[in-house]
Design a protein around this motif. Sequence first.
Motif, PDB file in Angstrom:
ATOM      1  N   PHE A  23       0.378  -0.687  -0.271  1.00  0.00           N
ATOM      2  CA  PHE A  23       0.115   0.246  -0.257  1.00  0.00           C
ATOM      3  C   PHE A  23       1.174   1.258   0.258  1.00  0.00           C
ATOM      4  O   PHE A  23       1.837   1.402   0.666  1.00  0.00           O
ATOM      5  CB  PHE A  23      -1.029   0.178   0.944  1.00  0.00           C
ATOM      6  CG  PHE A  23      -2.012  -1.254   1.743  1.00  0.00           C
ATOM      7  CD1 PHE A  23      -2.937  -1.008   0.620  1.00  0.00           C
ATOM      8  CD2 PHE A  23      -1.932  -1.979   2.297  1.00  0.00           C
ATOM      9  CE1 PHE A  23      -4.211  -1.483   0.711  1.00  0.00           C
ATOM     10  CE2 PHE A  23      -3.131  -3.427   1.776  1.00  0.00           C
ATOM     11  CZ  PHE A  23      -4.433  -2.778   2.038  1.00  0.00           C
TER      12      PHE A  23
ATOM     13  N   LEU B  15      -3.147 -12.220  12.726  1.00  0.00           N
ATOM     14  CA  LEU B  15      -3.672 -11.291  14.024  1.00  0.00           C
ATOM     15  C   LEU B  15      -3.970 -10.436  13.686  1.00  0.00           C
ATOM     16  O   LEU B  15      -4.172 -10.775  11.854  1.00  0.00           O
ATOM     17  CB  LEU B  15      -2.241 -11.299  14.927  1.00  0.00           C
ATOM     18  CG  LEU B  15      -1.893 -12.116  15.808  1.00  0.00           C
ATOM     19  CD1 LEU B  15      -0.430 -11.829  16.284  1.00  0.00           C
ATOM     20  CD2 LEU B  15      -3.047 -12.497  16.276  1.00  0.00           C
ATOM     21  N   SER B  16      -5.145  -9.545  13.754  1.00  0.00           N
ATOM     22  CA  SER B  16      -5.081  -8.460  13.120  1.00  0.00           C
ATOM     23  C   SER B  16      -3.808  -7.801  12.608  1.00  0.00           C
ATOM     24  O   SER B  16      -3.271  -7.636  13.557  1.00  0.00           O
ATOM     25  CB  SER B  16      -5.593  -7.525  14.471  1.00  0.00           C
ATOM     26  OG  SER B  16      -6.302  -6.411  13.931  1.00  0.00           O
ATOM     27  N   GLY B  17      -4.161  -7.208  11.343  1.00  0.00           N
ATOM     28  CA  GLY B  17      -3.202  -6.164  10.697  1.00  0.00           C
ATOM     29  C   GLY B  17      -2.185  -7.609  10.000  1.00  0.00           C
ATOM     30  O   GLY B  17      -1.247  -6.876   9.240  1.00  0.00           O
ATOM     31  N   SER B  18      -2.256  -8.556   9.897  1.00  0.00           N
ATOM     32  CA  SER B  18      -1.764  -9.499   9.706  1.00  0.00           C
ATOM     33  C   SER B  18      -1.262  -9.764   7.695  1.00  0.00           C
ATOM     34  O   SER B  18      -0.909 -10.603   7.265  1.00  0.00           O
ATOM     35  CB  SER B  18      -1.779 -11.095   9.843  1.00  0.00           C
ATOM     36  OG  SER B  18      -2.885 -11.311   9.602  1.00  0.00           O
ATOM     37  N   GLY B  19      -2.873  -9.391   7.567  1.00  0.00           N
ATOM     38  CA  GLY B  19      -3.166  -9.047   5.756  1.00  0.00           C
ATOM     39  C   GLY B  19      -4.281 -10.254   5.443  1.00  0.00           C
ATOM     40  O   GLY B  19      -4.564  -9.928   4.201  1.00  0.00           O
ATOM     41  N   LYS B  20      -5.287 -10.431   6.433  1.00  0.00           N
ATOM     42  CA  LYS B  20      -6.149 -11.487   6.155  1.00  0.00           C
ATOM     43  C   LYS B  20      -6.976 -10.383   5.452  1.00  0.00           C
ATOM     44  O   LYS B  20      -7.292 -11.092   3.713  1.00  0.00           O
ATOM     45  CB  LYS B  20      -6.713 -12.018   7.504  1.00  0.00           C
ATOM     46  CG  LYS B  20      -5.755 -12.755   8.461  1.00  0.00           C
ATOM     47  CD  LYS B  20      -6.699 -13.134   9.560  1.00  0.00           C
ATOM     48  CE  LYS B  20      -7.670 -12.115  10.660  1.00  0.00           C
ATOM     49  NZ  LYS B  20      -6.010 -10.917  10.861  1.00  0.00           N
ATOM     50  N   SER B  21      -7.875 -10.227   5.916  1.00  0.00           N
ATOM     51  CA  SER B  21      -8.451  -9.144   4.995  1.00  0.00           C
ATOM     52  C   SER B  21      -8.148  -8.306   2.880  1.00  0.00           C
ATOM     53  O   SER B  21      -8.603  -8.833   2.233  1.00  0.00           O
ATOM     54  CB  SER B  21      -9.048  -7.869   5.291  1.00  0.00           C
ATOM     55  OG  SER B  21      -9.581  -8.045   6.165  1.00  0.00           O
ATOM     56  N   THR B  22      -6.941  -8.493   3.279  1.00  0.00           N
ATOM     57  CA  THR B  22      -6.111  -8.295   2.018  1.00  0.00           C
ATOM     58  C   THR B  22      -5.999  -9.268   1.230  1.00  0.00           C
ATOM     59  O   THR B  22      -6.306  -9.438  -0.396  1.00  0.00           O
ATOM     60  CB  THR B  22      -4.563  -7.282   2.191  1.00  0.00           C
ATOM     61  OG1 THR B  22      -4.679  -6.100   3.392  1.00  0.00           O
ATOM     62  CG2 THR B  22      -4.069  -6.987   1.199  1.00  0.00           C
TER      63      THR B  22
ATOM     64  N   LYS C 145       8.702  -6.781   7.374  1.00  0.00           N
ATOM     65  CA  LYS C 145       7.214  -5.514   6.718  1.00  0.00           C
ATOM     66  C   LYS C 145       7.547  -4.209   7.872  1.00  0.00           C
ATOM     67  O   LYS C 145       7.959  -2.881   6.719  1.00  0.00           O
ATOM     68  CB  LYS C 145       6.252  -6.096   7.665  1.00  0.00           C
ATOM     69  CG  LYS C 145       5.294  -5.197   7.777  1.00  0.00           C
ATOM     70  CD  LYS C 145       3.905  -6.600   7.105  1.00  0.00           C
ATOM     71  CE  LYS C 145       2.711  -5.480   7.964  1.00  0.00           C
ATOM     72  NZ  LYS C 145       1.717  -5.623   8.278  1.00  0.00           N
TER      73      LYS C 145
ATOM     74  N   VAL D   9       3.122   0.482   3.064  1.00  0.00           N
ATOM     75  CA  VAL D   9       2.773  -1.158   4.354  1.00  0.00           C
ATOM     76  C   VAL D   9       2.368  -2.529   3.139  1.00  0.00           C
ATOM     77  O   VAL D   9       2.333  -2.096   2.374  1.00  0.00           O
ATOM     78  CB  VAL D   9       1.484  -0.494   4.465  1.00  0.00           C
ATOM     79  CG1 VAL D   9       0.887  -1.480   5.782  1.00  0.00           C
ATOM     80  CG2 VAL D   9       1.163   0.783   5.716  1.00  0.00           C
ATOM     81  N   VAL D  10       3.083  -3.158   4.283  1.00  0.00           N
ATOM     82  CA  VAL D  10       3.040  -4.236   3.348  1.00  0.00           C
ATOM     83  C   VAL D  10       2.186  -4.991   3.444  1.00  0.00           C
ATOM     84  O   VAL D  10       1.828  -5.185   4.778  1.00  0.00           O
ATOM     85  CB  VAL D  10       4.566  -5.260   4.165  1.00  0.00           C
ATOM     86  CG1 VAL D  10       4.359  -6.758   3.007  1.00  0.00           C
ATOM     87  CG2 VAL D  10       5.517  -3.975   3.183  1.00  0.00           C
ATOM     88  N   GLY D  11       1.649  -5.132   2.924  1.00  0.00           N
ATOM     89  CA  GLY D  11      -0.427  -6.175   3.470  1.00  0.00           C
ATOM     90  C   GLY D  11       0.030  -7.543   2.990  1.00  0.00           C
ATOM     91  O   GLY D  11      -0.456  -8.176   2.953  1.00  0.00           O
TER      92      GLY D  11
END
Lengths: 289, 359
Positions: free
Chosen positions: B30, B78-85, B47, B57-59
């Motif tokens: 990003f 964990l939160s912020g690990s890129g799952k949604s991405t 990252k 930011v490395v997604g």
Amino acid sequence: MFPELIDTRPLRRAVDDGLGWVVRNWGGELEAAAYPLLMLLNWIERLLIATPWWLFIAFFVGLAFVATRNWRLPLVVFLGLIFLGLMQLWRDAMITTALMVAATLTAIVVSIPVGVWMSRSERVRQMVTPVLDLMQTLPSFVYLIPTVMIFGPGKIPALLATIVYASPPLIRLTDLGLRNVDPAVMEASRAFGTSSTQRLFGVQIPLALPTILAGINQTTMMALAMVVIASMIGAGGLGYQVLQGIGRLEVSRGLFAGLGIVALAIVFDRITQAYGRRIQERIGVGEVR
Amino acid sequence: MTEHGQLHDAAPAAVPDDPAIVMRGVTKIFGPDPEAALALLREGRSKADVQAETGHVVGLDNVSLDIARGQIYVVMGLSGSGKSTLIRHVNRLIEPTAGEIVVNGEKVLDMTMAQLGDFRRNRIAMVFQKFGLLPHRSVIDNVAYGLETRGVGRAERLEKAAHWIGIVGLSGYETSRPRQLSGGQQQRVGLARALAMDTDILLMDEAFSALDPLIRSGMQEQLLELQSSLNKTILFITHDFDEALKIGNRIAVLKDGAVQQVGRPEEIVLNPANAHIEEFVRDVNKARAIHIRTVMEEGAFEPCEMAMPADARCEDVLPCFDQHEWVGVLDGTGRQIGRVRARQVIKALARYAPSNGQA
Ligand SMILES: Nc1ncnc2c1ncn2[C@@H]1O[C@H](COP(=O)(O)OP(=O)(O)O)[C@@H](O)[C@H]1O
Ligand SMILES: [Mg+2]
């Protein structure tokens, strides 16, 4: 005193001559272009004047009732309109209402697309925002005089000036409302394969409607605020009564006509606000997260 | 409890050569100038390094996954690990900086906008953590939304929507507005909306994370039950390892946008690839992760009175020991391939506790 570094006279002459040239060579065309607006205004005005007073009152009282399901607002509307009638201001009020409605309708047709365009492009927003600032801060006489020169005194310059003055809040609020639609909802819609037009009409505009209605409400209020100035260039109506009252030092005439404007403002403000609230309740924006 | 065990049984009818979703070297950075950051990342920088140096930011970092058909494939992190991405790359809600994505044999990144719209309308459906329901539409119109964008006629789509509303247990709420429903009910609407699309592939981004534990657990069971008859390919995102173990046929663990380990739930529980995953494993309910197949005594024994499919979890079989000494283990065809008793299960659960090492 600031030293006179440049001679502003040629600059001023250039502007004045330029306007003169436009009036001479394009006056007819511009007038023809504005003709549909005049038609709209005249049509609304004739319609309102032809409408029996009791029908007009019944219509707006009914509208107020439908919006609130409560007797308070209908009563306020009833009293406001009866006041206009009792004070022998009915006809002027209709003329003023016609100007306000015509200006608001035109503003809606112009402003919502501009707001949509702004909401979709950062560059457009950067370009349009200063123009809106200018429209809101420039004293209205500054653009009133050229429009009068082009169109002659009468209803067209009054209508145009009112539109210029009343549009900015609607443009801004349309843009704001569209951009503030919950991105989670927009993304869900995108994931189901909608086109951007489908998202605009199916998701963004319905969800931004309360904000857009707030913009329409502000536009009606600003249009009403313009009526006195508009009457100076031949729009007639309640503003003209105020103007005459001032001219003849008849304080009562100015006062009653002024209160008439306030009554109209209250009627339209409360009704549009009530509809805004109703829509907001129906879609429950802000409650769904 | 027996039914519960069978839910897992029905799942992996995988054709290994024809995965539903393939991601190859997918990287997402990003920021305004991803190429510079990409070069740094390729040099093997972390990252955090890339972010400190370039502000980008490395997604996702070089993610490669093969997701077989008919599986529930869980991506956990964990939160912020890129799952949604990650999940948004599958239907190209996010464009990758590098890499390749193939869904149903089609290269998603080569699609034109029109093809992509078609793909989203017909091939893939999605459920969101924040539900993403349209607040101005009734429940039934929300469920029919995907069909509407597909151009299905009103009568047909309302009929289908009503059917799926019934299946997720919301009959009677058709004309309600989303805001009148509880969180769990709203997510059922989201699930029904996705299921009504009748696509082979379902994407679920932390679909149950916003729900209360009890409701979440109910939704998990419902999903498993649905899956046992629907046999979809489900890419399921969660930050909850227990949830991953409960519903996943396969699990990929994500950290800082990079895949740390991929495997069956018990593989991850039994052999965590690194310290990060071990931390998850430490707190986990192992009885839920370990299949009885892994602990059974293999061979042809006398048929037992009580039997369970090989994919049942230790958790499912434990209550049976109350009445039975031995519980048979059945393969997919119902043939007994082995048996277990309480001691084996207890041993398995105890042995892998990190506190007593590999004793
Ligand atoms: N649009 C974006 N712009 C910049 N950074 C983003 C964007 N979306 C996600 N990120 C960053 O990418 C990383 C992964 O985010 P995300 O995929 O949302 O994580 P998760 O879903 O696992 O919580 C996070 O560091 C997040 O801050
Ligand atoms: Mg997420």
